[in-house]
Design an enzyme around this catalytic site. Structure first.
Site, PDB file in Angstrom:
ATOM      1  N   LYS A 119       0.841  -1.199   0.000  1.00  0.00           N
ATOM      2  CA  LYS A 119       0.000   0.000   0.000  1.00  0.00           C
ATOM      3  C   LYS A 119       0.880   1.254   0.000  1.00  0.00           C
ATOM      4  O   LYS A 119       2.080   1.179   0.290  1.00  0.00           O
ATOM      5  CB  LYS A 119      -0.904  -0.014   1.240  1.00  0.00           C
TER       6      LYS A 119
ATOM      7  N   TYR B 213      14.600  30.730   7.757  1.00  0.00           N
ATOM      8  CA  TYR B 213      13.322  31.365   8.096  1.00  0.00           C
ATOM      9  C   TYR B 213      13.239  31.624   9.595  1.00  0.00           C
ATOM     10  O   TYR B 213      13.651  30.790  10.410  1.00  0.00           O
ATOM     11  CB  TYR B 213      12.159  30.440   7.720  1.00  0.00           C
TER      12      TYR B 213
END
Ligand SMILES: *Cc1c(COP(=O)(O)O)cnc(C)c1O
Length: 366
Positions: free
Chosen positions: A45, A260
């Site tokens: 999956k 940042y």
């Protein structure tokens, strides 16, 4: 490392993800060997945990894996196109009205509640054929599956062509957790209502709990991809490595700030490398102040915030001759998936499935 720069596309790339198909086949063989009496399925999956189901599933099929699990119907349809002959179970079953797509792609739904049971029976009756199905029981996790009361009226299940009954453990990564045995007992009791139907309880961690957890089919996912079943358990081969090249090196002065929010301040003149690897690539923002990349055996801490496409690392401990274009390792011998996950406060599963599609991918053949 020898697989880097092998062609123009890899020479252009800022970062590479190397997936060892050989390690995956070895892990499959190892896990299957832990449960020699059981069939060993493969869970692919989420695009084989982010590593590429279309590349990995055929290799596992060549190792004699005959049964595969995906979560969604669409994942099953994609896998069916790659593997025409294997058995594919769809863990979530189907959305209302999608029985026809399930059947036309030769997929087996895992029926998770009585509505899905009734819908599948109605569909099969309409077609005049009992197409295969699996039943999931809720043995304690309260996530998917029928509960004991749902089994009281056995006529509801008459006429189903059941290939498998299954359940899932909530705490298998904690071998001492008493809920494992409680869930096992409930599963055995519920499965007894369907004598002769093969049973499956264990995903990767459950397999390591011992033979009484194996039943007739085991369902490893993570273990195939090298994720340790529990803390300190390191017998699986690592599968993924992640290497990023230095885009730029700069020297910042004492008092300069990086990234940042200007959240990191240099205490002294510091050489800083910028790498083209960021949170869009699964290098989580939570690595700020904790994460690192490696040059051989030298740990190079991430400094400042993780950007979408880049990180900054402190080169103080690195060789002085490192330059732009040189390669540092984010996942490799010095830092495996579980270690990288720990420094972001998460688990290897989340790291792998978040790695994204921007890396140049190299698959090492089996
Ligand atoms: C994802 C999943 C698996 C595989 O789990 P791993 O821990 O990755 O081995 C098995 N069974 C079910 C129901 C799952 O959802």
């Amino acid at each position: 490392m020898q697989t880097l720069f092998q062609d123009a596309a890899s020479a252009r790339a800022g970062a590479w993800m190397t997936v060892s198909l050989r390690a995956i086949t070895e892990n499959y063989g190892f896990v299957a060997g832990l449960a020699p009496e059981a069939e060993c399925a493969a869970v692919v999956k989420a695009d084989a945990y982010g590593l590429g189901a279309d590349r990995i599933a055929p290799v596992l099929a060549a190792q004699n894996a005959k049964t595969f699990f995906v979560a969604h119907l669409d994942e099953g349809i994609a896998l069916r196109a790659v593997l025409p002959d294997v058995r594919i179970f769809v863990l979530h079953g189907f959305m209302p009205g999608c029985e026809g797509s399930m059947q036309s792609h030769d997929l087996i739904p895992v029926l998770n509640d009585l509505d899905q049971v009734r819908s599948w029976k109605r569909f099969c009756n309409g077609k005049g054929y009992a197409f295969p199905a699996a039943l999931q029981f809720d043995s304690g996790m309260s996530r998917f599956g029928l509960n004991s009361a749902d089994l009281d009226d056995h006529t509801l299940f008459d006429g189903l062509n059941l290939q498998l009954v299954m359940s899932h453990l909530a705490c298998a990564d904690e071998p001492d957790n008493l809920s494992n045995d409680t869930q096992r007992q409930r599963f055995v009791d519920m499965a007894a209502c369907f004598p002769g139907v093969p049973r499956s309880l264990s995903a990767s961690s459950g397999i390591f709990l011992g033979p009484e957890y194996h039943f007739e089919l085991i369902r490893p996912g993570a273990a195939l991809y090298g994720i340790a079943p529990s803390e300190g358990n390191r017998m699986l081969r690592p599968v993924v490595s992640l290497d990023a090249r230095i885009v730029q090196i700069r020297t910042v002065e004492a008092g300069d700030r990086v990234g940042y929010g200007l959240s990191w301040t240099a205490m002294k003149p510091t050489r800083v490398a910028t790498l083209g690897l960021g949170y869009a690539d699964g290098f989580f923002r939570a690595q700020e102040g904790r994460g690192a990349v490696w040059h051989d055996r030298t740990r190079l801490p991430v400094i400042g915030r993780v950007s979408m496409d880049s990180i900054s690392v402190d080169l103080t401990e690195a060789p002085a001759d490192l330059e732009a274009g040189d390669v540092l390792s984010a996942l490799g011998p010095a830092q495996d998936v579980d270690a990288l996950a720990r420094s972001a406060g998460t688990i290897g599963y989340e790291v792998l499935t978040s790695l994204g599609n921007r890396f140049h991918r190299v698959y090492v053949p089996p």
